[in-house]
Design a protein around this motif. Structure first.
Motif, PDB file in Angstrom:
ATOM      1  N   PRO A  84      83.609 -28.200  24.694  1.00  0.00           N
ATOM      2  CA  PRO A  84      84.355 -27.099  24.080  1.00  0.00           C
ATOM      3  C   PRO A  84      85.351 -26.513  25.078  1.00  0.00           C
ATOM      4  CG  PRO A  84      82.155 -26.375  24.691  1.00  0.00           C
ATOM      5  CD  PRO A  84      82.217 -27.844  24.991  1.00  0.00           C
ATOM      6  N   LYS A  88      88.781 -20.871  24.693  1.00  0.00           N
ATOM      7  CA  LYS A  88      89.050 -20.634  23.281  1.00  0.00           C
ATOM      8  C   LYS A  88      87.852 -20.863  22.364  1.00  0.00           C
ATOM      9  CE  LYS A  88      93.906 -21.972  23.785  1.00  0.00           C
ATOM     10  NZ  LYS A  88      94.956 -22.947  23.361  1.00  0.00           N
ATOM     11  N   GLU A  89      86.797 -21.533  22.854  1.00  0.00           N
ATOM     12  CA  GLU A  89      85.736 -21.960  21.950  1.00  0.00           C
ATOM     13  C   GLU A  89      84.334 -21.552  22.402  1.00  0.00           C
ATOM     14  OE1 GLU A  89      87.841 -25.865  19.949  1.00  0.00           O
ATOM     15  OE2 GLU A  89      86.710 -26.176  21.803  1.00  0.00           O
ATOM     16  N   TRP A 221      82.561 -30.326  13.388  1.00  0.00           N
ATOM     17  CA  TRP A 221      83.016 -29.411  14.434  1.00  0.00           C
ATOM     18  C   TRP A 221      83.616 -28.141  13.833  1.00  0.00           C
ATOM     19  CZ3 TRP A 221      82.310 -28.140  19.242  1.00  0.00           C
ATOM     20  CH2 TRP A 221      83.228 -27.288  19.863  1.00  0.00           C
ATOM     21  N   ASP A 222      84.431 -28.279  12.804  1.00  0.00           N
ATOM     22  CA  ASP A 222      85.119 -27.119  12.238  1.00  0.00           C
ATOM     23  C   ASP A 222      84.254 -26.327  11.270  1.00  0.00           C
ATOM     24  OD1 ASP A 222      87.474 -27.500  13.649  1.00  0.00           O
ATOM     25  OD2 ASP A 222      88.277 -28.903  12.170  1.00  0.00           O
ATOM     26  N   ASN A 247      84.938 -23.607  16.854  1.00  0.00           N
ATOM     27  CA  ASN A 247      86.363 -23.881  17.037  1.00  0.00           C
ATOM     28  C   ASN A 247      87.128 -22.585  17.288  1.00  0.00           C
ATOM     29  OD1 ASN A 247      87.019 -22.626  14.573  1.00  0.00           O
ATOM     30  ND2 ASN A 247      87.209 -24.543  13.451  1.00  0.00           N
ATOM     31  N   GLU A 248      88.396 -22.709  17.651  1.00  0.00           N
ATOM     32  CA  GLU A 248      89.165 -21.541  18.083  1.00  0.00           C
ATOM     33  C   GLU A 248      89.275 -20.492  16.979  1.00  0.00           C
ATOM     34  OE1 GLU A 248      93.581 -20.408  19.916  1.00  0.00           O
ATOM     35  OE2 GLU A 248      93.069 -22.500  19.453  1.00  0.00           O
ATOM     36  N   SER A 251      85.921 -18.779  16.720  1.00  0.00           N
ATOM     37  CA  SER A 251      85.600 -18.067  17.967  1.00  0.00           C
ATOM     38  C   SER A 251      86.423 -16.800  18.131  1.00  0.00           C
ATOM     39  CB  SER A 251      85.808 -18.991  19.173  1.00  0.00           C
ATOM     40  OG  SER A 251      84.823 -19.999  19.201  1.00  0.00           O
TER      41      SER A 251
END
Length: 392
Positions: A84, A88-89, A221-222, A247-248, A251
């Protein structure tokens, strides 16, 4: 006087923490609340001693000290195969308890539905209530705690926003198989839902079971909001260092919720904990061997005493059937209070984990030194005699 919050009026105190207080009151061996009685790795405590005089002692970056997040990202890459973005994550939280609360509040609107497998860790129900969510419970069926795929899809059909997945599971010790995880992933994709994972026991597994990080499955992941902590892996439950990996887009929301919940985790403890995140693979092999030994010692002792109990695939909990000793119409909570007072062993009533009307199970944990476990087994060996005296 003004009315208090309706949202929290149905809360009780944590049954797990209550049983710790009861254990302390009667001098019972506390096998209820899941914290170890052995020390953290020396690398962590030595580093903590080094930084105590000089700090850091002020706020770190709200979502976690940079070097801590960097080390955490490298560890995640090593064990999951995906790194990650530490900026950002990753959000560092005050334990996985806050991580889960921040995740649910970030993903779920009031009135939306969340799937929870039963049995479940008691905080999940409270998280849903505080978020205004409506939990839908899907049973894990003993003895292997599998789930019915059709029952699970029926739950998804009700228009859920997220599913909460504890893997390895507290309290039943289930480790979800790759086929089960792929089935969950497929349903999450089909019904456009998040999966919020609690993976605090990721390194406590028993042969031949293996941990699969849900966010590494194709397309997940998303959709995955991973919650975990350092508490169980490094025996530092009191340090309260947890984290969320997502994910960003997710997060960014988690960071904001976290900021207003707690501002940030403890700066000196993050600095010291980097020494744990960078330990070699041998540490994790030794950790698994240590827990395998404790499981065999405690489960073997229970078997020799004639107990009926679950065989955990991961984590460090055992569910014991108490039908043999429980009085007619006695609740499992009343039995646990009697067990602490008269037998000297602290346990958690199983009803606090099940949505179903389960009243004949109690949870014990074995994250203890050999001497502690042997002493607990010795006290439990007197259970038949103590129980018999209740009826005389």
């Amino acid at each position: 006087m003004p009315e208090l919050s309706r949202r929290t009026e149905q809360f009780t105190d944590s049954v797990i923490r209550r049983m710790t207080r009861i254990s302390d009151e009667y001098g019972a061996i506390n096998l209820s609340q899941g914290f170890p009685d052995f020390d953290p790795p020396e690398a962590l405590t030595a580093r903590l001693a080094e930084i105590a005089p000089k700090g850091p002692h002020q706020y770190a970056i709200t979502w976690g000290a940079e070097n801590f997040r960097d080390a955490l990202a490298e560890k995640q890459l090593h064990f999951s195969g995906r790194k990650p973005d530490p900026e950002k994550e990753i959000t560092v939280t005050c334990g996985s308890t806050e991580a889960m609360m921040a995740a649910v509040m970030s993903a779920v609107n009031p009135g939306e539905k969340v799937i929870v497998f039963s049995p479940f860790y008691e905080n999940y129900g409270a998280d849903a209530i505080l978020s205004g969510a409506r939990p839908i419970y899907v049973p894990l069926v003993p003895p292997d705690f599998s789930f019915d795929p059709e029952v699970l899809e029926d739950a998804f059909r009700q228009g859920v926003k997220a599913l909460i997945l504890c893997n390895p599971s507290n309290p039943c010790g289930k480790v979800f198989t790759e086929d089960e995880l792929r089935l969950i992933a497929g349903l999450a994709e089909k019904y456009d839902a998040f999966v919020i994972t609690d993976e605090v026991y990721e390194h406590i597994l028993y042969t031949p079971n293996r941990h699969i990080y849900f966010n590494t499955l194709p397309g997940m992941w998303d959709r995955t909001i991973m919650c975990s902590s350092l508490s169980k892996t490094y025996s530092i439950t009191g340090w309260r260092l947890g984290y969320v990996i997502a994910n960003e887009r997710i997060s960014e929301r988690v960071k904001k919720v976290h900021d207003f919940l707690t501002v940030g985790a403890a700066a000196p403890l993050m600095e010291a904990a980097v020494a744990g995140l960078t330990l070699p693979d041998s540490y994790y092999r030794d950790l698994q061997a240590h827990y395998q030994h404790m499981k065999e010692l405690f489960a073997g002792g229970l078997k020799n005493l004639g107990f009926i109990f679950t065989d955990p695939q991961g984590a460090y909990y055992i569910l014991i059937n108490i039908d043999k000793w429980r009085k007619k119409n006695e609740s499992d909570l009343e039995f646990c209070e009697w067990l602490a007072r008269e037998v000297g062993v602290g346990a958690v009533p199983g009803s606090s984990f099940f949505r179903e009307p389960v009243n004949n199970l109690i949870r014990l944990h074995f994250a203890k030194q050999d001497d502690t476990l042997l002493q607990a087994l010795d006290r439990l060996s007197d259970l038949d005699r103590k129980a018999a005296s209740r009826y005389s």
